[in-house]
Enzyme design. Sequence first.
Site, mmCIF file in Angstrom:
data_model
loop_
_atom_site.group_PDB
_atom_site.id
_atom_site.type_symbol
_atom_site.label_atom_id
_atom_site.label_comp_id
_atom_site.label_asym_id
_atom_site.label_seq_id
_atom_site.Cartn_x
_atom_site.Cartn_y
_atom_site.Cartn_z
ATOM 1 N N LYS A 30 -7.923 12.941 -2.860
ATOM 2 C CA LYS A 30 -7.415 11.877 -1.982
ATOM 3 C C LYS A 30 -7.205 10.612 -2.820
ATOM 4 C CE LYS A 30 -8.745 8.458 0.314
ATOM 5 N NZ LYS A 30 -7.534 7.637 0.119
ATOM 6 N N GLY B 217 -14.404 4.036 -7.348
ATOM 7 C CA GLY B 217 -13.951 2.939 -6.500
ATOM 8 C C GLY B 217 -14.987 1.839 -6.477
ATOM 9 N N SER B 218 -14.980 1.077 -5.412
ATOM 10 C CA SER B 218 -15.862 -0.087 -5.344
ATOM 11 C C SER B 218 -17.307 0.328 -5.052
ATOM 12 C CB SER B 218 -15.374 -1.034 -4.251
ATOM 13 O OG SER B 218 -15.384 -0.363 -3.014
ATOM 14 N N THR B 219 -18.234 -0.528 -5.422
ATOM 15 C CA THR B 219 -19.648 -0.268 -5.157
ATOM 16 C C THR B 219 -19.902 -0.210 -3.660
ATOM 17 O OG1 THR B 219 -20.349 -1.171 -7.274
ATOM 18 C CG2 THR B 219 -21.974 -1.227 -5.501
ATOM 19 N N GLU B 220 -19.186 -1.053 -2.916
ATOM 20 C CA GLU B 220 -19.373 -1.081 -1.456
ATOM 21 C C GLU B 220 -19.011 0.272 -0.821
ATOM 22 O OE1 GLU B 220 -17.221 -4.395 0.167
ATOM 23 O OE2 GLU B 220 -17.328 -3.497 2.166
ATOM 24 N N GLY C 107 -18.748 3.096 -2.436
ATOM 25 C CA GLY C 107 -19.651 4.083 -3.035
ATOM 26 C C GLY C 107 -20.941 4.221 -2.230
ATOM 27 N N GLU D 78 -18.502 6.493 -9.680
ATOM 28 C CA GLU D 78 -18.069 5.568 -10.749
ATOM 29 C C GLU D 78 -17.643 4.296 -10.034
ATOM 30 O OE1 GLU D 78 -18.224 6.057 -13.894
ATOM 31 O OE2 GLU D 78 -18.425 8.222 -14.110
ATOM 32 N N CYS E 86 -12.307 -1.491 -14.174
ATOM 33 C CA CYS E 86 -13.755 -1.480 -13.928
ATOM 34 C C CYS E 86 -14.530 -1.864 -15.179
ATOM 35 C CB CYS E 86 -14.178 -0.100 -13.446
ATOM 36 S SG CYS E 86 -13.619 1.212 -14.519
ATOM 37 N N GLU F 168 -17.601 -9.046 -9.157
ATOM 38 C CA GLU F 168 -16.459 -8.404 -9.805
ATOM 39 C C GLU F 168 -15.187 -9.039 -9.240
ATOM 40 O OE1 GLU F 168 -15.455 -4.310 -8.729
ATOM 41 O OE2 GLU F 168 -15.177 -3.886 -10.852
HETATM 42 P P1 NAD Z 1 -12.085 1.294 -2.933
HETATM 43 O O1 NAD Z 1 -13.529 1.576 -3.043
HETATM 44 O O2 NAD Z 1 -11.622 0.333 -1.908
HETATM 45 O O3 NAD Z 1 -11.270 2.648 -2.672
HETATM 46 C C1 NAD Z 1 -11.380 3.767 -3.526
HETATM 47 C C2 NAD Z 1 -10.957 5.020 -2.772
HETATM 48 O O4 NAD Z 1 -11.896 5.266 -1.728
HETATM 49 C C3 NAD Z 1 -9.593 4.932 -2.104
HETATM 50 O O5 NAD Z 1 -8.938 6.179 -2.249
HETATM 51 C C4 NAD Z 1 -9.956 4.666 -0.651
HETATM 52 O O6 NAD Z 1 -8.969 5.085 0.257
HETATM 53 C C5 NAD Z 1 -11.226 5.498 -0.497
HETATM 54 N N1 NAD Z 1 -12.115 5.105 0.602
HETATM 55 C C6 NAD Z 1 -12.253 3.879 1.159
HETATM 56 N N2 NAD Z 1 -13.173 3.929 2.142
HETATM 57 C C7 NAD Z 1 -13.638 5.196 2.201
HETATM 58 C C8 NAD Z 1 -14.611 5.873 2.981
HETATM 59 N N3 NAD Z 1 -15.311 5.238 3.910
HETATM 60 N N4 NAD Z 1 -14.824 7.181 2.752
HETATM 61 C C9 NAD Z 1 -14.162 7.836 1.807
HETATM 62 N N5 NAD Z 1 -13.215 7.258 1.025
HETATM 63 C C10 NAD Z 1 -12.961 5.953 1.213
HETATM 64 O O7 NAD Z 1 -11.652 0.849 -4.415
HETATM 65 P P2 NAD Z 1 -10.229 0.325 -4.905
HETATM 66 O O8 NAD Z 1 -10.020 -1.044 -4.338
HETATM 67 O O9 NAD Z 1 -9.202 1.372 -4.723
HETATM 68 O O10 NAD Z 1 -10.519 0.210 -6.500
HETATM 69 C C11 NAD Z 1 -11.142 -0.874 -7.067
HETATM 70 C C12 NAD Z 1 -12.624 -0.620 -7.308
HETATM 71 O O11 NAD Z 1 -12.802 0.580 -8.041
HETATM 72 C C13 NAD Z 1 -13.285 -1.687 -8.161
HETATM 73 O O12 NAD Z 1 -14.548 -2.020 -7.632
HETATM 74 C C14 NAD Z 1 -13.461 -1.027 -9.518
HETATM 75 O O13 NAD Z 1 -14.497 -1.531 -10.316
HETATM 76 C C15 NAD Z 1 -13.711 0.388 -9.121
HETATM 77 N N6 NAD Z 1 -13.396 1.266 -10.254
HETATM 78 C C16 NAD Z 1 -14.429 1.875 -10.924
HETATM 79 C C17 NAD Z 1 -14.156 2.689 -12.020
HETATM 80 C C18 NAD Z 1 -15.264 3.375 -12.794
HETATM 81 O O14 NAD Z 1 -14.968 4.327 -13.503
HETATM 82 N N7 NAD Z 1 -16.513 2.954 -12.673
HETATM 83 C C19 NAD Z 1 -12.839 2.885 -12.424
HETATM 84 C C20 NAD Z 1 -11.818 2.268 -11.707
HETATM 85 C C21 NAD Z 1 -12.115 1.467 -10.606
#
Ligand code: NAD
Length: 451
Positions: free
Chosen positions: A152, A205-208, A210, A227, A261, A354
């Site tokens: 996804k 994705g984001s820590t929130e 996650g 991650e 990130c 961040e």
């Molecule tokens: P995000 O957390 O908003 O979304 C990431 C993914 O999760 C998207 O596909 C989104 O649709 C999905 N998602 C959102 N809510 C969900 C839920 N409740 N259940 C399941 N899936 C859900 O992140 P973003 O804004 O797309 O990306 C930016 C963030 O990602 C930043 O915090 C960045 O640091 C982090 N990031 C981390 C790494 C790493 O390797 N550590 C790499 C790239 C980005």
Amino acid sequence: MITVREPATETVLTEIPAADRSLLDAAVARARESAPAWRALTPRARARALSDLAAALEQHVEELALLEARNAGKPIADARGEMEMVIDAFRYYSGAPERPLGETIPVAGGQAFTVREPLGVVGLITPWNFPLLIASWKLAPALAAGNAVVLKPAVLTPMTALRFEQLASEAGIPEGVVNVVVGAGSTVGQRLVEHPDVAKIAFTGSTEVGRQIAAAAAPTIKRVTLELGGKSPNIVFADADLQKAAAAAPAAVFGNAGQDCCARSRILVQREAIDEFMQELEQVVRSIRVGDPLDHSTQMGPLISAGQREAVSSFLNGEAPIAIRGSAPEGPGYWFPPTVLAPVDPHARAAREEIFGPIAVVIPFTDEADAIRIANDTIYGLSGSIWTRDGAKALRVAHALECGVLSINSNTSVRVATPFGGFKQSGYGRELGPHALDAYTEVKSIFFATS
Ligand code: NAD
């Protein structure tokens, strides 16, 4: 419908139907059905399928790079580099099916050994900043280990994932093994996490989010790797090659318009070196070419969306002085100039949260202990850099820093052969290198009695 835009022009790239829970369920069912045959392929056949896929990606590298550059607003040269790394990931893990993964263990009364088995159906959830690259770090080891996958991608940047699904099929990956479902995180993503037939979630994705995923995965005791975000330090000691450190610092935080990130967004500089460092830094930041992602000389593109620009702008709240401001185009496009705040108190919001945009903070420090204390004073622990000519000090600081990926006299983070991942609230689990295979397999211990 999902409207996919080009962030550099704000024009509509395409519209695609948004998946709902029932489409997600259908994809999981397809994956579940195809998983046993994929797993049962001989190691040689699975290795061959992955190297054929790498070859197909290579044939389409320019097309994929252009699609990523337009959809994510990243400079075309960077997009091409990312696609090369995607191909590298598939080449690297195409070797995995034929490599030994188990152990033999001396025990009484027989022979004990371990085997590693695929998990079944794995859900992959990815962000918009490095769309296909981050997906490839999950897809390649998951497939090599013999799993079927449901990916996804982020709704803002689904284009290369959809093209990948077609290329995988054309390259001979059996139908149903790779499934891409584009839909909202709160519905489709959530369902993937809760689905009883999905054995594991690999999330970036984001820590929130996650945190929400870890909670939603708990009822089914689903395996999860996370991650997440970062607020990485770039520590410059006075005895470093200051010119080199200052020349490298901007790319380490303004690369991908700061939407990285691993961005070294906290630049910690030893007090006695700060004037010289800032002079060098200013020259480089002012020379960054921000503009059309499809122009080969562009070094930085726009932010991903209007919302992201608003969020980034909120950090220019007068809390810290703007020391350096680069340029950015006027007019349509979500532009934001490379910006350096200095000096910044380590407790300021811009130094703690961040930003995920092109704002760096410069924080002065007094000595080695002070640098370590400030660097570790964060909930995050993804990456970091240390600049010094003193090798022993570099190693002492490297051991003291609480983060998963470090470089000394360099700002690089990612290599296909080395593990990547975070400490603390930057997540758990490791991608890339041999370690990623652990994340997509279960260990089975077998005892064979000999008496
Ligand atoms: P995000 O957390 O908003 O979304 C990431 C993914 O999760 C998207 O596909 C989104 O649709 C999905 N998602 C959102 N809510 C969900 C839920 N409740 N259940 C399941 N899936 C859900 O992140 P973003 O804004 O797309 O990306 C930016 C963030 O990602 C930043 O915090 C960045 O640091 C982090 N990031 C981390 C790494 C790493 O390797 N550590 C790499 C790239 C980005």
